[in-house]
Write a protein that holds these residues in place. Structure first.
Motif, PDB file in Angstrom:
ATOM      1  N   VAL A  60      -4.276   3.325   2.882  1.00  0.00           N
ATOM      2  CA  VAL A  60      -3.244   4.097   2.193  1.00  0.00           C
ATOM      3  C   VAL A  60      -2.729   5.102   3.225  1.00  0.00           C
ATOM      4  O   VAL A  60      -2.983   4.963   4.419  1.00  0.00           O
ATOM      5  CB  VAL A  60      -3.775   4.745   0.890  1.00  0.00           C
ATOM      6  N   GLU A  61      -1.996   6.113   2.810  1.00  0.00           N
ATOM      7  CA  GLU A  61      -1.405   7.036   3.779  1.00  0.00           C
ATOM      8  C   GLU A  61      -2.482   7.840   4.520  1.00  0.00           C
ATOM      9  O   GLU A  61      -3.585   8.036   4.036  1.00  0.00           O
ATOM     10  CB  GLU A  61      -0.408   7.964   3.092  1.00  0.00           C
ATOM     11  N   GLY A  62      -2.119   8.295   5.742  1.00  0.00           N
ATOM     12  CA  GLY A  62      -3.016   9.163   6.501  1.00  0.00           C
ATOM     13  C   GLY A  62      -4.176   8.451   7.161  1.00  0.00           C
ATOM     14  O   GLY A  62      -5.146   9.096   7.580  1.00  0.00           O
ATOM     15  N   GLY A  63      -4.100   7.116   7.242  1.00  0.00           N
ATOM     16  CA  GLY A  63      -5.149   6.377   7.932  1.00  0.00           C
ATOM     17  C   GLY A  63      -6.436   6.204   7.156  1.00  0.00           C
ATOM     18  O   GLY A  63      -7.432   5.726   7.690  1.00  0.00           O
ATOM     19  N   ILE A  64      -6.437   6.622   5.876  1.00  0.00           N
ATOM     20  CA  ILE A  64      -7.633   6.439   5.045  1.00  0.00           C
ATOM     21  C   ILE A  64      -7.517   5.126   4.278  1.00  0.00           C
ATOM     22  O   ILE A  64      -6.441   4.517   4.235  1.00  0.00           O
ATOM     23  CB  ILE A  64      -7.829   7.617   4.067  1.00  0.00           C
ATOM     24  N   THR A  65      -8.618   4.687   3.677  1.00  0.00           N
ATOM     25  CA  THR A  65      -8.560   3.476   2.869  1.00  0.00           C
ATOM     26  C   THR A  65      -8.933   3.798   1.422  1.00  0.00           C
ATOM     27  O   THR A  65      -9.582   4.796   1.145  1.00  0.00           O
ATOM     28  CB  THR A  65      -9.489   2.371   3.395  1.00  0.00           C
ATOM     29  N   ARG A  66      -8.492   2.934   0.541  1.00  0.00           N
ATOM     30  CA  ARG A  66      -8.874   2.995  -0.862  1.00  0.00           C
ATOM     31  C   ARG A  66      -9.426   1.616  -1.224  1.00  0.00           C
ATOM     32  O   ARG A  66      -9.103   0.622  -0.594  1.00  0.00           O
ATOM     33  CB  ARG A  66      -7.658   3.345  -1.714  1.00  0.00           C
ATOM     34  N   LEU A  67     -10.260   1.581  -2.247  1.00  0.00           N
ATOM     35  CA  LEU A  67     -10.891   0.328  -2.657  1.00  0.00           C
ATOM     36  C   LEU A  67     -10.412  -0.072  -4.046  1.00  0.00           C
ATOM     37  O   LEU A  67      -9.993   0.769  -4.834  1.00  0.00           O
ATOM     38  CB  LEU A  67     -12.414   0.469  -2.672  1.00  0.00           C
ATOM     39  N   MET A  68     -10.486  -1.365  -4.319  1.00  0.00           N
ATOM     40  CA  MET A  68     -10.276  -1.859  -5.680  1.00  0.00           C
ATOM     41  C   MET A  68     -11.385  -2.837  -6.001  1.00  0.00           C
ATOM     42  O   MET A  68     -11.571  -3.835  -5.302  1.00  0.00           O
ATOM     43  CB  MET A  68      -8.908  -2.558  -5.821  1.00  0.00           C
ATOM     44  N   GLY A  69     -12.144  -2.526  -7.037  1.00  0.00           N
ATOM     45  CA  GLY A  69     -13.192  -3.428  -7.496  1.00  0.00           C
ATOM     46  C   GLY A  69     -12.641  -4.378  -8.535  1.00  0.00           C
ATOM     47  O   GLY A  69     -11.794  -4.005  -9.358  1.00  0.00           O
ATOM     48  N   PRO A 242       5.739   1.434   7.581  1.00  0.00           N
ATOM     49  CA  PRO A 242       5.832   2.758   6.963  1.00  0.00           C
ATOM     50  C   PRO A 242       6.866   2.804   5.844  1.00  0.00           C
ATOM     51  O   PRO A 242       7.883   2.115   5.885  1.00  0.00           O
ATOM     52  CB  PRO A 242       6.244   3.667   8.129  1.00  0.00           C
ATOM     53  N   LEU A 243       6.564   3.631   4.837  1.00  0.00           N
ATOM     54  CA  LEU A 243       7.504   3.923   3.757  1.00  0.00           C
ATOM     55  C   LEU A 243       7.719   5.437   3.704  1.00  0.00           C
ATOM     56  O   LEU A 243       7.238   6.169   4.563  1.00  0.00           O
ATOM     57  CB  LEU A 243       6.950   3.427   2.411  1.00  0.00           C
ATOM     58  N   LEU A 244       8.374   5.916   2.681  1.00  0.00           N
ATOM     59  CA  LEU A 244       8.632   7.348   2.524  1.00  0.00           C
ATOM     60  C   LEU A 244       7.342   8.154   2.408  1.00  0.00           C
ATOM     61  O   LEU A 244       6.344   7.663   1.877  1.00  0.00           O
ATOM     62  CB  LEU A 244       9.468   7.590   1.255  1.00  0.00           C
ATOM     63  N   GLU A 245       7.384   9.399   2.878  1.00  0.00           N
ATOM     64  CA  GLU A 245       6.298  10.366   2.688  1.00  0.00           C
ATOM     65  C   GLU A 245       4.935   9.820   3.106  1.00  0.00           C
ATOM     66  O   GLU A 245       3.944   9.952   2.386  1.00  0.00           O
ATOM     67  CB  GLU A 245       6.255  10.811   1.217  1.00  0.00           C
ATOM     68  N   GLU A 246       4.895   9.166   4.262  1.00  0.00           N
ATOM     69  CA  GLU A 246       3.660   8.644   4.845  1.00  0.00           C
ATOM     70  C   GLU A 246       3.067   7.464   4.082  1.00  0.00           C
ATOM     71  O   GLU A 246       2.034   6.931   4.466  1.00  0.00           O
ATOM     72  CB  GLU A 246       2.590   9.744   4.977  1.00  0.00           C
ATOM     73  N   LEU A 247       3.685   7.068   2.962  1.00  0.00           N
ATOM     74  CA  LEU A 247       3.203   5.887   2.247  1.00  0.00           C
ATOM     75  C   LEU A 247       3.450   4.657   3.117  1.00  0.00           C
ATOM     76  O   LEU A 247       4.278   4.687   4.031  1.00  0.00           O
ATOM     77  CB  LEU A 247       3.925   5.738   0.903  1.00  0.00           C
ATOM     78  N   ILE A 248       2.725   3.595   2.828  1.00  0.00           N
ATOM     79  CA  ILE A 248       2.913   2.371   3.608  1.00  0.00           C
ATOM     80  C   ILE A 248       3.189   1.191   2.687  1.00  0.00           C
ATOM     81  O   ILE A 248       2.892   1.234   1.492  1.00  0.00           O
ATOM     82  CB  ILE A 248       1.696   2.063   4.519  1.00  0.00           C
ATOM     83  N   ASP A 249       3.763   0.158   3.280  1.00  0.00           N
ATOM     84  CA  ASP A 249       3.982  -1.101   2.575  1.00  0.00           C
ATOM     85  C   ASP A 249       3.113  -2.154   3.247  1.00  0.00           C
ATOM     86  O   ASP A 249       2.971  -2.152   4.476  1.00  0.00           O
ATOM     87  CB  ASP A 249       5.456  -1.498   2.662  1.00  0.00           C
ATOM     88  N   ILE A 250       2.514  -3.015   2.456  1.00  0.00           N
ATOM     89  CA  ILE A 250       1.724  -4.127   2.985  1.00  0.00           C
ATOM     90  C   ILE A 250       2.298  -5.406   2.396  1.00  0.00           C
ATOM     91  O   ILE A 250       2.427  -5.532   1.174  1.00  0.00           O
ATOM     92  CB  ILE A 250       0.229  -3.984   2.633  1.00  0.00           C
ATOM     93  N   THR A 251       2.687  -6.339   3.268  1.00  0.00           N
ATOM     94  CA  THR A 251       3.262  -7.609   2.805  1.00  0.00           C
ATOM     95  C   THR A 251       2.136  -8.598   2.528  1.00  0.00           C
ATOM     96  O   THR A 251       1.429  -9.022   3.444  1.00  0.00           O
ATOM     97  CB  THR A 251       4.224  -8.184   3.854  1.00  0.00           C
ATOM     98  N   LEU A 252       1.984  -8.948   1.250  1.00  0.00           N
ATOM     99  CA  LEU A 252       0.888  -9.826   0.825  1.00  0.00           C
ATOM    100  C   LEU A 252       1.370 -11.234   0.510  1.00  0.00           C
ATOM    101  O   LEU A 252       0.584 -12.075   0.076  1.00  0.00           O
ATOM    102  CB  LEU A 252       0.200  -9.227  -0.409  1.00  0.00           C
ATOM    103  N   THR A 253       2.677 -11.480   0.731  1.00  0.00           N
ATOM    104  CA  THR A 253       3.212 -12.822   0.491  1.00  0.00           C
ATOM    105  C   THR A 253       3.527 -13.493   1.822  1.00  0.00           C
ATOM    106  O   THR A 253       3.613 -12.840   2.861  1.00  0.00           O
ATOM    107  CB  THR A 253       4.487 -12.754  -0.362  1.00  0.00           C
TER     108      THR A 253
END
Length: 313
Positions: A60-69, A242-253
């Motif tokens: 996610v933004e700022g070089g950190i990661t988030r998880l989804m279980g 990169p997207l707005l406000e440090e958000l990022i886009d990830i292409t999964l298709t």
């Protein structure tokens, strides 16, 4: 778990399409729950993450990661979290499982994605799904449990069974534990997202699983005090922008490359996903769908311009 002696389903059991393990047949058609999980150091140790059949890790933004279980059976979660906010690419992943999607808040792009897809989501900002753990500081203190999840699903009148058109064919599992004949050694797998984020896995040859580490230590589940372990590790290379406000886009298709590790070895794989709302599937170099070993899987979605930052020892 399916073994060499018994590949027939025990009475009253079916194979879990997420792991290949035997589960009660009453769960056969149940939609999974997906839940956003905080992965910052102040959120450690997390609760209930060890019960997930599949865990996704993405930046996610700022070089950190988030998880989804991803949870096929979410009836025995005494405490799950800390739960954090949604990002739009996690919504896309949850849709692959026809899952109910739990989170607390969202980015502006995730809000658009939730609205445009109509995904059945439970947002802790607007219902009584979450409770606060007073021993933790906000925003690392939002948790849920099975009772609250079930109440939120009922309140929203979401269906609890798969859509009739849903196909359980994302993963294929081997009947017996199978080592990768042409695999390279992978007794330690390091996924170095950046200088501050270098989680890794170590192979436990006795139990034939990968143990998960981050922030220089074992990653454990606070509810069991046990280290997270996975039979399978998938690394999927995807374009990041990169997207707005440090958000990022990830292409999964589209399609791309990756790695599959199990039993201390790794092979190159490819992935394909024809469009948003479709299912990503993994393939071996001969073009056949990847046959995985029975058990839990960790999926790391990694920037495709940083392939050299994945290392195997």
């Amino acid at each position: 778990v399916a073994t060499e002696e018994s590949n027939e389903a025990p009475e009253g059991m079916v194979a879990n399409e997420l792991t290949g393990e035997w589960i009660d047949e009453s769960l056969s058609n149940q939609r999974p729950l997906t839940c956003m999980i905080n992965n910052l150091k102040p959120a450690m140790p997390q609760s209930g993450i060890g019960q997930a059949d599949i865990v996704y890790e993405m930046l996610v933004e700022g070089g950190i990661t988030r998880l989804m279980g991803v949870y096929k059976d979410y009836s025995k979660l005494e405490k799950l979290g800390p739960i954090r906010s949604s990002r739009h690419y996690y919504v896309e992943e949850a849709m692959e499982y026809d899952a109910i999607y739990a989170h607390v808040g969202q980015s502006v792009f995730a809000e658009e994605k939730i609205a445009s897809t109509g995904i059945n989501n439970i947002n802790g900002l607007y219902n009584s799904m979450i409770f606060r753990d007073k021993s933790r500081v906000a925003p690392h203190n939002a948790y849920t449990n099975s009772e609250n999840i079930a109440a939120a699903i009922k309140e929203q009148k979401y269906r609890t069974e798969y859509d009739t058109t849903f196909s359980k064919d994302k993963f294929v599992f081997a009947k017996d534990d199978t080592e990768l004949a042409d695999g390279e050694k992978a007794e330690k797998i390091t996924t170095a997202f950046n200088s501050n984020r270098k989680p890794w896995f170590e192979y436990d040859s006795e139990n034939k699983v990968y143990k998960r580490f981050q922030y220089g230590d074992k990653q454990i589940d606070a509810e069991t005090d046990e280290q997270l372990t996975y039979k399978n590790v998938i690394i999927q290379f995807c374009p990041h922008a990169p997207l707005l406000e440090e958000l990022i886009d990830i292409t999964l298709t589209g399609e791309g490359t990756g790695y599959y590790a199990t039993d201390g070895k790794v092979i190159p794989i490819t992935w394909k996903k024809s469009g948003d709302g479709d299912t990503c599937k993994y393939y071996t170099e001969d073009g056949k769908q990847l046959e995985m070993n029975v058990g839990k899987t960790w999926i790391t979605i990694f920037p495709d311009d940083q392939k050299g930052d994945i290392t195997f020892e």
